[in-house]
Motif scaffolding. Structure first.
Motif, PDB file in Angstrom:
ATOM      1  N   VAL A 125       0.987  -1.264   0.012  1.00 12.96           N
ATOM      2  CA  VAL A 125      -0.065  -0.034   0.177  1.00 12.96           C
ATOM      3  C   VAL A 125       0.880   1.355   0.014  1.00 12.96           C
ATOM      4  O   VAL A 125       0.699   2.238  -0.885  1.00 12.96           O
ATOM      5  N   ASN A 175       2.503   1.896  -3.373  1.00 12.13           N
ATOM      6  CA  ASN A 175       1.670   2.430  -4.074  1.00 12.13           C
ATOM      7  C   ASN A 175       1.270   3.920  -3.900  1.00 12.13           C
ATOM      8  O   ASN A 175       1.568   4.736  -5.095  1.00 12.13           O
ATOM      9  N   LEU A 176       1.097   4.332  -2.696  1.00 10.95           N
ATOM     10  CA  LEU A 176       0.645   5.700  -2.325  1.00 10.95           C
ATOM     11  C   LEU A 176       1.994   6.762  -2.644  1.00 10.95           C
ATOM     12  O   LEU A 176       1.451   7.621  -3.363  1.00 10.95           O
ATOM     13  N   PHE A 211       2.220   7.271  -6.547  1.00  7.04           N
ATOM     14  CA  PHE A 211       1.046   7.892  -7.078  1.00  7.04           C
ATOM     15  C   PHE A 211       1.452   9.544  -6.783  1.00  7.04           C
ATOM     16  O   PHE A 211       1.434  10.411  -7.520  1.00  7.04           O
ATOM     17  N   ASP A 212       2.173   9.754  -5.659  1.00  8.08           N
ATOM     18  CA  ASP A 212       2.184  10.772  -5.327  1.00  8.08           C
ATOM     19  C   ASP A 212       3.361  11.632  -6.054  1.00  8.08           C
ATOM     20  O   ASP A 212       3.123  12.513  -6.601  1.00  8.08           O
ATOM     21  N   LEU A 241       1.821  11.771 -10.003  1.00 11.30           N
ATOM     22  CA  LEU A 241       0.510  12.337 -10.317  1.00 11.30           C
ATOM     23  C   LEU A 241       0.661  13.840 -10.351  1.00 11.30           C
ATOM     24  O   LEU A 241      -0.187  14.741 -11.034  1.00 11.30           O
ATOM     25  N   ARG A 280       2.353  16.830  -4.336  1.00  9.45           N
ATOM     26  CA  ARG A 280       1.291  16.055  -3.682  1.00  9.45           C
ATOM     27  C   ARG A 280       1.869  15.670  -2.364  1.00  9.45           C
ATOM     28  O   ARG A 280       2.718  15.272  -2.209  1.00  9.45           O
ATOM     29  N   MET A 281       0.790  15.692  -1.359  1.00 13.38           N
ATOM     30  CA  MET A 281       1.205  15.257  -0.031  1.00 13.38           C
ATOM     31  C   MET A 281       0.156  14.361   0.300  1.00 13.38           C
ATOM     32  O   MET A 281       0.586  13.261   1.229  1.00 13.38           O
ATOM     33  N   ASP A 282      -0.894  14.187  -0.263  1.00 10.63           N
ATOM     34  CA  ASP A 282      -1.985  13.263   0.261  1.00 10.63           C
ATOM     35  C   ASP A 282      -1.604  11.824   0.776  1.00 10.63           C
ATOM     36  O   ASP A 282      -1.733  11.230   1.607  1.00 10.63           O
ATOM     37  N   GLY A 283      -1.019  11.371  -0.285  1.00 11.39           N
ATOM     38  CA  GLY A 283      -0.292   9.976  -0.310  1.00 11.39           C
ATOM     39  C   GLY A 283       0.594   9.831   0.805  1.00 11.39           C
ATOM     40  O   GLY A 283       0.585   8.640   1.540  1.00 11.39           O
ATOM     41  N   LEU A 305       1.184  11.525   3.326  1.00 11.54           N
ATOM     42  CA  LEU A 305       0.412  11.430   4.581  1.00 11.54           C
ATOM     43  C   LEU A 305      -0.216  10.124   4.919  1.00 11.54           C
ATOM     44  O   LEU A 305       0.002   9.639   6.142  1.00 11.54           O
ATOM     45  N   MET A 306      -0.893   9.541   4.040  1.00  4.50           N
ATOM     46  CA  MET A 306      -1.531   8.521   4.103  1.00  4.50           C
ATOM     47  C   MET A 306      -0.766   7.189   4.581  1.00  4.50           C
ATOM     48  O   MET A 306      -0.854   6.320   5.445  1.00  4.50           O
ATOM     49  N   PHE A 332       0.238   7.335   8.242  1.00  2.88           N
ATOM     50  CA  PHE A 332      -0.632   6.718   8.826  1.00  2.88           C
ATOM     51  C   PHE A 332      -0.728   5.292   8.998  1.00  2.88           C
ATOM     52  O   PHE A 332      -0.943   4.578   9.878  1.00  2.88           O
ATOM     53  N   VAL A 333      -0.346   4.905   7.718  1.00  2.00           N
ATOM     54  CA  VAL A 333      -0.429   3.220   7.387  1.00  2.00           C
ATOM     55  C   VAL A 333       0.693   2.588   8.083  1.00  2.00           C
ATOM     56  O   VAL A 333       0.419   1.726   8.831  1.00  2.00           O
TER      57      VAL A 333
END
Lengths: 104, 533
Positions: free
Chosen positions: A44, A47-48, A51-52, A55, A59-62, A64-65, A68-69
């Motif tokens: 996971v 992948n994140l 994509f960051d 894309l 980009r920060m969202d991935g 960050l996630m 958390f993971v």
């Protein structure tokens, strides 16, 4: 030499995912199954982050996630050890195939 | 929106969080363990009062990746009401020294459900679902101190961890497709989904959607992710099994509704077929396997799988069929899951209120002749079982009616009209199979021989919980609009966003659809144009 693209990362992620899933399904030792779960969670993260990176800029969202993971993986490992110790206390094994008191 | 008003909007969650920590602290104090249950009950009641009293400010988005909508309001109401019953039924469950941890885990799990309902971000959604699941693994292990509960906890935990990993893997693909983890973007007070329409959905998005469905299918106990259910229900103490039938299921279905709504309910054909087949196999397998069981807890576990099948059918219809009480699939699903949670909890409460020969009542023999010794409890159990069967005059009948009629009311032009009609027919056949095994429970209670003399245990809170569960089933049948109208108003926001996105596609957005997403929160009968037939 071809440059490394998004698809290469996704394939690495998919290989990790399948390895982890296979480990979970074939291992009989509870700790072995836990290692399989960790492998899938790492797929996971691959992948994140990929994509960051691909894309678009900033980009920060991935990412960050992914952080958390990692925290979730640590929490699950702690819980898994607790539950395995509980099983060991009661049936003196961490081999999940030998815990068979519940049958329908 | 300032942070102060945002904190008011999530007041029920804050009350639950503070209450859960307080219960944990009270639990470790010497000789205070027995107070933990009372404090947990007060916390849930306080959060429910806060939900009903606090007017959510009219703001499009709260910070922290949350969006408080009418759906959140409904889920808060049912999760906290059933949560109060769950605390009552679990009142005396573990030893006093462990009761603080046990009760605070129940509260954390409820907090996860509430956050799932208001999540507006994939990260928040995923971690809210994990906040629901992780405490339940520990609850199963804590509920009893024997080999069976620790075996159940191991099975539940490892399958749960696997499903969480699959869900996270799917969400990473959805992030890749959308380019953002935020579900809805807000502009000028109107919310629009960040996710593409099914026509534009790439392979990455399709894989993501399929994996997310697989991950959530575990939480709602759908075939083929149902293998843990019977063992876990049998291994856990009965009150915990009653909790497992409601809290993870509610979170899983709410998450599915949110994800499908973000895709505007225009699911790719592959996903629709998959949900359809999973629904058909789930209801059939659940009912057929339940017929073969000798243990009442295992029977109720398989019946819980069957009920998931019925609910998946309504999920598939979604808001596509229109806004009426008999045609809106999401409203029917939200109505049914509240009723299912209560009637399932009632059945398990009845099992936990008796003991025979030092162990829990869980076979048909130990239930035998219960009506002679405990007529009131036997009647309450019978009401809950009749409700599970879907027999009037109980709420289960109305719930099934709404589910089946929503699937029937898909317009004929819809490509899945024919398969769904077949699915409804299968569902009705399954409901008839279900009646066969539910009647075995009633038969055992009222006509069975007294082989083992089951003695009442558990005290007043369990009996109150059981009584309230069965009373609720009769009251909702007599006065269904109280719950059904709320369920319907919960979906208004979904309809608006579905219509708006459809309008955006056709570039003919009508004025009615651009109204503020929260403006309709107090208007259960808001008249909206129905999706075009």
């Amino acid at each position: 030499m071809a440059t490394i693209s998004l698809n290469h990362y996704l394939i690495v992620g998919a290989v990790l995912f399948c390895t982890g899933l296979f480990t979970m399904m074939t291992k009989r030792n509870a700790i072995g199954i836990l290692i399989g779960v960790e492998l899938v969670l790492n797929s996971v993260n691959v992948n994140l982050i990929a994509f960051d990176r691909y894309l678009g800029p900033n980009r920060m969202d991935g990412q960050l996630m992914a952080l958390f993971v990692i925290v979730l993986a640590a929490a699950e490992a702690a819980l898994a050890v607790g539950i395995c110790i509980n099983l060991y206390k009661n049936v003196a094994t961490v081999d999940v195939d030998r815990a068979t008191s519940l049958r329908g | 929106m300032t942070h102060d008003t945002a904190l008011v909007a999530i007041l029920p969650e804050l009350i639950l969080l503070i209450g859960a920590c307080a219960v944990l602290l009270v639990g470790v104090m010497p000789r205070m363990g027995t107070r933990a249950s009372a404090l947990a009950f007060l916390t849930v009641a306080g959060a429910l009062v806060a939900t009903l009293l606090v007017q959510v400010p009219d703001a499009a988005a709260a910070p922290f990746g949350l969006w408080v909508t009418s759906l959140t309001f409904y889920v808060r109401c049912i999760a906290l009401s059933v949560g109060a019953l769950i605390v009552l039924v679990n009142w005396h469950q573990p030893a006093p020294s462990e009761r603080g941890e046990y009760m605070s885990l129940i509260l954390f799990s409820l907090l996860g459900v509430l956050l799932t309902a208001s999540a507006n971000d994939l990260i928040v959604l995923f971690f809210a679902i994990e906040l629901v699941s992780i405490p339940t693994y520990v609850l199963v292990a804590l509920s009893r101190d024997d080999a069976r509960s620790s075996e159940a906890a191991v099975k539940y935990f490892f399958l749960g961890a696997m499903s969480a990993a699959i869900l996270a893997y799917g969400l990473s693909f959805l992030y890749g497709e959308a380019g953002t983890t935020t579900l809805y973007a807000f502009s000028e007070g109107a919310a629009t989904s960040n996710f593409p329409h099914s026509a534009d959905l790439g392979a990455v998005g399709l894989i993501g959607l399929l994996l997310v469905f697989c991950g959530l299918a575990f939480k709602v106990a759908a075939v083929p992710f149902h293998v843990y259910v019977a063992d876990v229900y049998e291994g856990a103490a009965a009150p915990v099994a009653g909790l497992l039938g409601f809290i993870p299921k509610l979170a899983g279905f709410v998450a599915l509704v949110k994800i499908f709504a973000a895709f505007n309910w225009e699911l790719p054909e592959a996903v629709t077929w998959m949900v359809l087949i999973v629904a058909a196999v789930t209801m059939t397998a659940g009912n057929v396997l339940a017929l073969l069981q000798k243990n009442v807890k295992r029977l109720l576990a398989y019946s819980s799988i069957a009920h998931t099948g019925y609910m998946l059918m309504a999920l598939l219809v979604g808001p596509v069929a229109g806004l009426g009480p008999l045609s809106d699939g999401v409203a029917a699903l939200l109505f049914y899951i509240a009723i299912y949670g209560v009637m399932n909890l009632g059945a398990f409460a009845a099992l936990s209120a008796f003991r025979s020969a030092g162990h829990e009542v869980e076979t048909f023999e130990s239930l035998g002749g219960l009506a002679k010794r405990a007529p009131v409890a036997a009647f309450a159990l019978a009401v809950c079982v009749f409700s599970l069967m879907g027999f009037p005059p109980t709420a289960g009948f109305l719930g099934k009616l709404y589910l089946f009629s929503s699937a029937f009311s898909l317009p004929e032009s819809h490509p899945f009209h024919q398969p769904l009609v077949l699915l409804v027919i299968l569902g009705v056949v399954n409901a008839a199979i279900g009646a066969a095994y539910y009647l075995r429970i009633i038969m055992a209670v009222y006509m069975g021989e007294e082989v083992e003399r089951a003695e009442p245990v558990g005290g007043a809170p369990v009996r109150w919980g059981l009584g309230l569960c069965s009373a609720a089933m009769l009251i909702v049948f007599i006065w269904p609009t109280g719950l059904a109208d709320r369920a319907r108003s919960a979906t208004v926001v979904l309809h608006q966003s579905v219509l708006r996105n459809a309008g955006k596609m056709a570039a003919t957005e009508s004025e009615a659809n651009t109204s503020h997403p929260l403006a309709s929160r107090r208007l259960p009968n808001a008249v909206l144009p129905v999706a075009s037939d």
